[in-house]
Write a protein that holds these residues in place. Structure first.
Motif, PDB file in Angstrom:
ATOM      1  N   SER A  68       0.718  -1.105   0.172  1.00 29.30           N
ATOM      2  CA  SER A  68       0.113  -0.225  -0.095  1.00 29.30           C
ATOM      3  C   SER A  68       0.997   1.054  -0.104  1.00 29.30           C
ATOM      4  O   SER A  68       0.630   2.218  -0.762  1.00 29.30           O
ATOM      5  CB  SER A  68      -1.057  -0.014   1.223  1.00 29.30           C
ATOM      6  OG  SER A  68      -1.831  -1.204   1.144  1.00 29.30           O
ATOM      7  N   ILE A 405      -3.588   1.887  -6.215  1.00 33.75           N
ATOM      8  CA  ILE A 405      -3.884   2.107  -4.866  1.00 33.75           C
ATOM      9  C   ILE A 405      -5.183   0.903  -4.785  1.00 33.75           C
ATOM     10  O   ILE A 405      -5.076   0.003  -3.879  1.00 33.75           O
ATOM     11  CB  ILE A 405      -4.560   3.291  -4.421  1.00 33.75           C
ATOM     12  CG1 ILE A 405      -3.336   4.079  -4.050  1.00 33.75           C
ATOM     13  CG2 ILE A 405      -5.189   3.059  -2.987  1.00 33.75           C
ATOM     14  CD1 ILE A 405      -3.672   5.565  -3.807  1.00 33.75           C
ATOM     15  N   THR A 409      -4.977  -2.457  -2.788  1.00 31.14           N
ATOM     16  CA  THR A 409      -6.149  -2.642  -1.810  1.00 31.14           C
ATOM     17  C   THR A 409      -6.996  -4.213  -1.852  1.00 31.14           C
ATOM     18  O   THR A 409      -7.226  -4.944  -0.851  1.00 31.14           O
ATOM     19  CB  THR A 409      -7.180  -1.602  -1.977  1.00 31.14           C
ATOM     20  OG1 THR A 409      -6.612  -0.318  -1.543  1.00 31.14           O
ATOM     21  CG2 THR A 409      -8.211  -1.881  -0.649  1.00 31.14           C
ATOM     22  N   ASP A 412      -4.320  -6.535  -0.327  1.00 32.85           N
ATOM     23  CA  ASP A 412      -4.014  -6.277   1.090  1.00 32.85           C
ATOM     24  C   ASP A 412      -5.611  -6.641   2.055  1.00 32.85           C
ATOM     25  O   ASP A 412      -5.266  -7.094   3.010  1.00 32.85           O
ATOM     26  CB  ASP A 412      -3.474  -5.068   1.541  1.00 32.85           C
ATOM     27  CG  ASP A 412      -2.175  -4.776   1.057  1.00 32.85           C
ATOM     28  OD1 ASP A 412      -1.421  -5.818   0.824  1.00 32.85           O
ATOM     29  OD2 ASP A 412      -1.613  -3.621   0.986  1.00 32.85           O
TER      30      ASP A 412
END
Length: 457
Positions: A68, A405, A409, A412
């Protein structure tokens, strides 16, 4: 085909068969000289921008970052500054010399790119990449406005495609150059420079990519400043953001669907390119030098083959009276790219992944020319800089910033496992291409109305 689907425009011809519309534009030689210079600048500007994507694994390891965190380097750091600077630069483009804007911008992004290589901390690197992003916000509004004033609408997409070929070449060569620098440093050790000290491989790559722009900036004086063209319908309104707002409200369907469609494709490109090197390194243990060479080479080949073809094809369709050609064509390209892009991250082969990604990239790469060409054709000349600035802001937020991102995301937060990066990328490829196709389809009729308004038919 119904009259709503096709609009025929009859233009008076001179004795040599040239349309009077074409006569209103500068000589073709001046236009193509401008395209050549602008393409070179975009080439090296994108090289500065995209080299970070290859270097992500090295930066992550050297600065001890998470997925991230490292996604912010090619995404938020660059994209936020690009977005913030787009509106004031768009305002300037409609008022002052576009060549002067480019000259200052090229010098600034080149120095900031070199500064990225001198960064020692995560914060310093984010700051340097932000300056690169802010300065590179000068290239697209200035170039699109200039090219639109050098070429008539029926001949606009091809020069736009050639200009955007520079971006694709820059992206490809950034991987090749970055890979070569990494291989060189691996062979001879870290680079030591006077007054600077020792640089790791990723730092040396940043410094090297920034150097050419310091010389290329002076090429902006090699072509004339094209006279700005007025729309076919008379108006006394000033070129203000208020007038732009009225233009957006008058053709809200076109601008909304157009901007969203091409922002989704921008997300596809930036989001996947930002993670391709990490994916190949994690899942196939492929050395970064090889990743840079093969991704860069295949991307350059895809660009050389595809950009001229897409531009030529759309110009041919548009010139035959299909004034929603840009969105119809790109809707088809996105639908074709969707299954190929998903399959790229499902195959159990590095070679297969590279081939499939480049096939999907070949199909949708023309977004960088088709999107701006459609925008310029449908927008009054006095408002093109501001309209382009808004367009680039949308692309920055939804594509450049959020693309990397969102992929991180998914990995993660959704899959909760770095080993599932390929699944994150496949899901992202599907969502972005399908949404882009939907938005293109919904924008067809609004584009026909906006173009008819500008052509006075």
């Amino acid at each position: 085909m119904s009259g709503g689907d096709r609009v025929e425009v009859r233009m008076k011809m001179n004795s040599s068969g040239q349309s009077l519309q074409d006569q209103a534009y500068p000589p073709a030689s001046a236009g193509w000289r401008a395209v050549a210079v602008l393409t070179a600048l975009y080439w090296f500007g994108t090289l500065d921008r995209q080299v970070a994507a290859l270097l992500i694994p090295l930066i992550k390891a050297d600065l001890h970052l998470t997925d991230s965190q490292v996604s912010l380097i090619p995404g938020l750091a660059f994209g936020l500054a690009f977005m913030v600077m787009s509106l004031p630069i768009g305002w300037l483009v409609d008022r002052v010399s576009r060549r002067a804007i480019l000259f200052v911008g090229v010098l600034m992004w080149s120095m900031a790119a070199m500064g990225s290589g001198l960064s020692r901390t995560f914060g310093q690197l984010l700051g340097a990449r932000a300056v690169v992003g802010g300065a590179e916000a000068t290239i697209n509004p200035s170039a699109y406005s200039l090219i639109s004033d050098f070429f008539p609408p029926s001949k606009l997409t091809l020069p736009m495609s050639i200009f955007n070929l520079g971006g694709n070449l820059g992206s490809g060569t950034s991987f090749m150059l970055g890979g070569a620098v990494i291989a060189l440093v691996a062979s001879f050790g870290d680079v030591t420079l006077p007054l600077v000290g020792t640089l790791a491989g990723w730092q040396a790559a940043f410094v090297i990519t920034g150097i050419p722009g310091l010389l290329l900036a002076f090429l902006v004086w090699a072509f004339p400043e094209a006279p700005r063209h007025k729309p076919a319908t008379a108006t006394t309104d000033a070129a203000t953001f208020g007038e732009l707002g009225r233009q957006f409200r008058r053709h809200s369907g076109f601008y909304l669907m157009h901007n969203l469609a091409f922002a989704m494709v921008m997300g596809f490109v930036v989001g996947l390119q930002s993670w391709n090197s990490a994916y190949l390194a994690r899942h196939f243990a492929m050395p970064l030098a090889q990743i840079g060479f093969w991704i860069g080479l295949t991307q350059v080949v895809s660009a050389l083959v595809g950009m001229w073809f897409h531009g030529w094809a759309v110009d041919r369709i548009f010139s035959r009276g299909r004034h929603d050609a840009h969105l119809v064509y790109f809707c088809v390209m996105c639908l074709l790219a969707c299954p190929v892009g998903v399959a790229a991250y499902m195959v159990d082969s590095a070679v297969g992944m590279i081939i499939l990604f480049n096939l999907a990239y070949f199909l949708i790469m023309a977004f960088s020319s088709i999107g701006p060409a459609a925008l310029q054709i449908a927008t009054p000349g006095r408002l093109r800089g501001k309209a382009t600035a808004v367009y680039m802001i949308v692309l920055s937020v939804l594509g450049t910033i959020l693309g990397p991102i969102v992929v991180a995301t998914f990995t993660d937060r959704l899959f909760r496992d770095e080993a599932m990066l390929g699944h994150s990328m496949a899901l992202f490829a599907a969502v972005t291409t399908l949404l882009a196709a939907l938005f293109c389809w919904l924008g067809r009729a609004p584009m026909r109305r906006a173009v008819a308004d500008q052509l006075g038919v």
